[in-house]
Motif scaffolding. Sequence first.
Motif, PDB file in Angstrom:
ATOM      1  N   ALA A   1     -18.202  -5.310  17.617  1.00 57.90           N
ATOM      2  CA  ALA A   1     -18.869  -4.212  18.319  1.00 57.90           C
ATOM      3  C   ALA A   1     -17.945  -3.037  18.671  1.00 57.90           C
TER       4      ALA A   1
ATOM      5  N   ARG B   1     -28.830  -0.317  10.947  1.00 59.95           N
ATOM      6  CA  ARG B   1     -29.538   0.493  11.948  1.00 59.95           C
ATOM      7  C   ARG B   1     -28.569   1.424  12.673  1.00 59.95           C
ATOM      8  N   PHE B   2     -27.364   0.924  12.941  1.00 53.72           N
ATOM      9  CA  PHE B   2     -26.368   1.767  13.617  1.00 53.72           C
ATOM     10  C   PHE B   2     -25.969   2.931  12.717  1.00 53.72           C
TER      11      PHE B   2
ATOM     12  N   TRP C   1     -27.622   0.589  22.081  1.00 54.80           N
ATOM     13  CA  TRP C   1     -29.078   0.664  21.857  1.00 54.80           C
ATOM     14  C   TRP C   1     -29.484  -0.203  20.659  1.00 54.80           C
ATOM     15  N   VAL C   2     -28.710  -0.099  19.565  1.00 54.14           N
ATOM     16  CA  VAL C   2     -29.016  -0.911  18.377  1.00 54.14           C
ATOM     17  C   VAL C   2     -28.920  -2.404  18.709  1.00 54.14           C
ATOM     18  N   LEU C   3     -27.929  -2.771  19.506  1.00 53.39           N
ATOM     19  CA  LEU C   3     -27.716  -4.187  19.819  1.00 53.39           C
ATOM     20  C   LEU C   3     -28.625  -4.676  20.948  1.00 53.39           C
ATOM     21  N   GLY C   4     -29.306  -3.722  21.595  1.00 55.38           N
ATOM     22  CA  GLY C   4     -30.208  -4.105  22.681  1.00 55.38           C
ATOM     23  C   GLY C   4     -29.477  -4.567  23.926  1.00 55.38           C
TER      24      GLY C   4
ATOM     25  N   GLU D   1     -28.029  -5.008  11.876  1.00 52.90           N
ATOM     26  CA  GLU D   1     -27.642  -4.140  13.000  1.00 52.90           C
ATOM     27  C   GLU D   1     -26.761  -3.001  12.507  1.00 52.90           C
TER      28      GLU D   1
ATOM     29  N   LEU E   1     -24.646   2.368  19.681  1.00 51.88           N
ATOM     30  CA  LEU E   1     -24.452   0.976  19.273  1.00 51.88           C
ATOM     31  C   LEU E   1     -25.103   0.019  20.285  1.00 51.88           C
TER      32      LEU E   1
ATOM     33  N   VAL F   1     -21.358  -7.973  14.554  1.00 52.99           N
ATOM     34  CA  VAL F   1     -22.521  -7.119  14.323  1.00 52.99           C
ATOM     35  C   VAL F   1     -23.114  -7.508  12.975  1.00 52.99           C
ATOM     36  N   SER F   2     -24.380  -7.861  12.976  1.00 48.77           N
ATOM     37  CA  SER F   2     -24.997  -8.347  11.738  1.00 48.77           C
ATOM     38  C   SER F   2     -25.191  -7.196  10.754  1.00 48.77           C
TER      39      SER F   2
END
Length: 295
Positions: A5, A58-59, A34-37, A55, A32, A51-52
Amino acid sequence: MAETALPLARKAADVLAARGVENARLEAELLLAWVLGIGRLQLYLQHDRPVSEAELERFRAAVRRRLRREPVQYIVGTAHFRQLELRVDRRVLIPRPETEELVGAVLDWARRAAGAGERRLVALDIGTGSGAIALSLAREGPFRRVVATDVSPAALELARENAAALGLDEAVELRTGSLWDAVSPGERFDVIVSNPPYVAEADRATLAPEVVEWEPAGALFGGPDGYEAIEPLVRGAPSHLAPGGLLALEVGAEQATRVVERIHETGAYEGARVMRDLAGRERIVLAVARGPVEG
Ligand code: SAM
Ligand code: GLN
């Protein structure tokens, strides 16, 4: 090797900074998170969180949007304003810190005017956009009713979503219409507040790309010299203020002097007060309507 991350956020920050984005590190972290929640500070606590691939995709998409100068708040879909988290998108202006101060000034006045306890005042917010001002007044202030208007039906749709999400849809009444068209003749309020569009068309080139390319033009520009909404607000408010009621306006950094002159010219206000924002610029004008007539 999988991305983790915090190093990923750092790399993105470098890319954003190299392309001239201010606050690149903060913004990369916000995107980031926000993407990871997760919350932004969680990034530090989970700095080596893997980080998958999904993810990461999306980032990257979010960073690409930011590189096109789309504001972070539109990308993540929310903005913070005083105590509220508001949904925002391109239908509305992203609420600004100086507007939080405008609301603070209104609340100070309203609490003194209302006295202890009672929610008894009625407020009008002209040009409500996301609903930031009206919803904050309803949440924080001694108001039994807040009327919020906008000329943009699209903005009002979003204000309606925000009101419902915050459980304030009973407290805030939304109306479509330009300036005083949304108000009945003779209808009076204890407080009229507005952050109208006040940027002069002539100053278009001075705006950041985030503002001029992404935010609604109708929320920004107040005609050739910027006064197209402000001046009718100053002239019209006395007919819609209760005696002793407050007009509170956000104005552009160079506009306060002329707005105060217009206030004096009406002869309908007791006086005007100008307040500076945290950056020291004269951005808030307050004026109290004459009356009540003493017996
Ligand atoms: N009140 C919100 C805030 O402070 O974040 C939004 C303020 S934005 C600067 C101005 C808002 O006024 C926009 O939502 C715009 O659609 C609306 N507006 C522009 N011209 C208007 C008019 N003639 N009558 C009513 N609203 C107007
Ligand atoms: N604060 C915005 C800006 O400086 C302008 C908002 C407005 O016109 N009320 O870009």
